[in-house]
Structure formats: C-alpha cells, structure tokens
Design a protein around this motif. Structure first.
Motif, PDB file in Angstrom:
ATOM      1  N   GLN A   1     -15.810  -8.482   5.568  1.00  0.00           N
ATOM      2  CA  GLN A   1     -15.054  -7.653   4.627  1.00  0.00           C
ATOM      3  C   GLN A   1     -13.650  -7.362   5.153  1.00  0.00           C
ATOM      4  O   GLN A   1     -12.678  -7.381   4.398  1.00  0.00           O
TER       5      GLN A   1
ATOM      6  N   LYS B   1     -11.565 -10.382   4.741  1.00  0.00           N
ATOM      7  CA  LYS B   1     -11.181 -10.554   3.331  1.00  0.00           C
ATOM      8  C   LYS B   1      -9.992  -9.664   2.997  1.00  0.00           C
ATOM      9  O   LYS B   1      -9.059 -10.084   2.298  1.00  0.00           O
ATOM     10  N   LEU B   2     -10.014  -8.425   3.497  1.00  0.00           N
ATOM     11  CA  LEU B   2      -8.890  -7.515   3.264  1.00  0.00           C
ATOM     12  C   LEU B   2      -7.618  -8.080   3.869  1.00  0.00           C
ATOM     13  O   LEU B   2      -6.547  -8.051   3.270  1.00  0.00           O
TER      14      LEU B   2
ATOM     15  N   ASP C   1      -8.482   1.608  -3.781  1.00  0.00           N
ATOM     16  CA  ASP C   1      -9.927   1.400  -3.958  1.00  0.00           C
ATOM     17  C   ASP C   1     -10.494   0.338  -3.016  1.00  0.00           C
ATOM     18  O   ASP C   1     -11.058  -0.675  -3.450  1.00  0.00           O
ATOM     19  N   PHE C   2     -10.334   0.583  -1.710  1.00  0.00           N
ATOM     20  CA  PHE C   2     -10.828  -0.353  -0.702  1.00  0.00           C
ATOM     21  C   PHE C   2     -12.335  -0.587  -0.835  1.00  0.00           C
ATOM     22  O   PHE C   2     -12.820  -1.695  -0.602  1.00  0.00           O
ATOM     23  N   ARG C   3     -13.069   0.475  -1.192  1.00  0.00           N
ATOM     24  CA  ARG C   3     -14.533   0.335  -1.259  1.00  0.00           C
ATOM     25  C   ARG C   3     -14.951  -0.646  -2.364  1.00  0.00           C
ATOM     26  O   ARG C   3     -15.784  -1.528  -2.147  1.00  0.00           O
ATOM     27  N   LYS C   4     -14.346  -0.507  -3.548  1.00  0.00           N
ATOM     28  CA  LYS C   4     -14.724  -1.380  -4.660  1.00  0.00           C
ATOM     29  C   LYS C   4     -14.239  -2.806  -4.442  1.00  0.00           C
ATOM     30  O   LYS C   4     -14.968  -3.766  -4.701  1.00  0.00           O
ATOM     31  N   LYS C   5     -13.002  -2.954  -3.955  1.00  0.00           N
ATOM     32  CA  LYS C   5     -12.423  -4.284  -3.811  1.00  0.00           C
ATOM     33  C   LYS C   5     -12.965  -5.046  -2.605  1.00  0.00           C
ATOM     34  O   LYS C   5     -13.147  -6.265  -2.655  1.00  0.00           O
ATOM     35  N   TYR C   6     -13.220  -4.319  -1.490  1.00  0.00           N
ATOM     36  CA  TYR C   6     -13.557  -5.008  -0.245  1.00  0.00           C
ATOM     37  C   TYR C   6     -14.848  -4.525   0.405  1.00  0.00           C
ATOM     38  O   TYR C   6     -15.292  -5.094   1.394  1.00  0.00           O
TER      39      TYR C   6
ATOM     40  N   ASN D   1      -6.123 -10.904   1.846  1.00  0.00           N
ATOM     41  CA  ASN D   1      -5.606 -10.533   0.528  1.00  0.00           C
ATOM     42  C   ASN D   1      -4.643  -9.359   0.575  1.00  0.00           C
ATOM     43  O   ASN D   1      -4.363  -8.743  -0.440  1.00  0.00           O
TER      44      ASN D   1
ATOM     45  N   TRP E   1       0.818  -1.212   0.000  1.00  0.00           N
ATOM     46  CA  TRP E   1       0.000   0.000   0.000  1.00  0.00           C
ATOM     47  C   TRP E   1       0.855   1.267   0.000  1.00  0.00           C
ATOM     48  O   TRP E   1       0.378   2.330  -0.352  1.00  0.00           O
TER      49      TRP E   1
END
Length: 217
Positions: free
Chosen positions: A209, A212-213, A166-171, A216, A157
């Motif tokens: 969520q 998941k972050l 893009d944390f919102r879109k990915k996670y 990954n 990061w």
C-alpha cells in the motif's frame, strides 16, 4: 537521468540491497574483494568490480565521484570507516553505511555519513526502497508485510485536508501523525486537519500500500 548507485561489500546485506535496487531498474555498480562474489553478482548487477574498497586510488579509478548514492556494507569496522570516508571525500551526495555497533555508528556520523543502518533493524530490501524513493524519509518494519513510513508532503497534498486526500479509501493507509518542522507533531490528526508545505506525513499500512501511494503521489 537515473541515479547511479554503488554497493560496496557483498555479504548477505549488501547483496540484498544490490539485488533490490537492480530489480527496481536502478543502475548499480557492486564492489567486493572476493572474486567469486563478483562473478555471482554479474548475474544481477549492472556492473561488478573486484577491488579493495579501502584503497582510495582504486575507488578513484572507478570514477566513484560520479555516483549519486553509495551503500557501504562491509563487515569489518575499520574497512567500513575507510570506505565511507573515501566516499564522502569524493563528494557522493548520499552515503549510507552498515554499522556493527552504536559506537561504530557514532564514529560514522561524526565523519559526516548521511545515514547509518543496522542489519538486524533494517532489512536490505527496506533500505533499498528508501534509497530509490525521493519521498519516503524513513520506514519502520512492524512485520514481514506491514510498517510505518514517513513521507514528505507532496506538492499536490499541500493545502488539502486529510478527508480530501482520503488515504484510507484510496490506498488503505491510516495517517497516524503529521509533523510540522522538527518538534511540532500532530498525533492522531483529525479529518479536517490540513497539510502544509514542508510537512511530514506518517502513515501505517502494508508495504504494498505504501509503494502504491509513492507510485501515485
């Protein structure tokens, strides 16, 4: 090599921590004076021993110094303090203790305990989640499913902007703040703000969520 965990005291809180750690494939030794609780624990724990956790010789004989993390979950304050002191003196890297009161917590911190938790504030499953993750510094529960997590900025990061990551879109997570050092906090950061080495990223979202972050990162 997997970390080695020891959970001392199998009340509801200790049992919850131990079960969750085991469910995450951790190696866990559980210790309690109650034989029945140890017998029950053998259905889920890696190892279980009936012993008095305030007995320094008993803990030494169990090789307590070889464990990476100790979670002391005893209900009686004096026993909690004694067990925590033994764990610290044996050189365990991370000692987490359940506290009964603010005064109890102050005593524990003065002894050098690394983290103090209150059962009514920190559910055992959240504590175990924090212990298992090297990246999540803290987790504040907002509801049964949602919370706020503080995460150490991962190497990938560093130098990237929030819009790049893009944390919102990915996670499905929202970044609500970035902390630089101990006191400099960027609240409601802009999409173009960059993450630097050593930053702490504070996100809000569901536990799923956030997990998941972490998986990954």
């Amino acid at each position: 090599m997997k970390k080695q965990y020891v959970v001392i005291g199998l009340g509801r809180f200790g049992t919850s921590v131990a079960r969750t750690l085991v469910e995450q494939d951790a190696d866990v030794l559980v210790i309690d004076k109650n034989e029945e609780k140890i017998n029950d624990a053998m259905h889920y724990a890696t190892h279980g021993v009936q012993a008095d956790a305030t007995d320094e010789n008993a803990l030494k004989s169990l090789g307590i110094r070889n464990f990476d993390v100790a979670c002391v979950c005893l209900g009686e304050i004096q026993s909690s303090i004694m067990a925590a002191l033994i764990c610290k003196e044996q050189g365990i890297d991370l000692v987490v203790v359940k506290a009964q009161s603010e005064v109890h917590a102050k005593v524990l911190y003065k002894m050098g305990v690394d983290k103090v938790v209150f059962p009514e504030r920190d559910m055992g499953i959240r504590v175990a989640h924090n212990l298992l993750s090297s990246n999540i510094l803290d987790f504040i529960e907002l509801s049964d499913d949602y919370g706020i997590a503080e995460l150490e900025a991962h190497a990938a990061w560093v130098g990237e902007t929030l819009i790049d990551l893009d944390f919102r879109k990915k996670y499905g997570l929202s970044v609500i703040a970035i902390r630089h050092g101990e006191t400099d906090v960027n609240v409601n950061p802009l999409p173009g703000d960059r993450i630097s080495a050593g930053d702490v990223v504070i996100v809000i979202g569901s536990e799923e969520q956030i997990s998941k972050l972490e998986e990954n990162k």
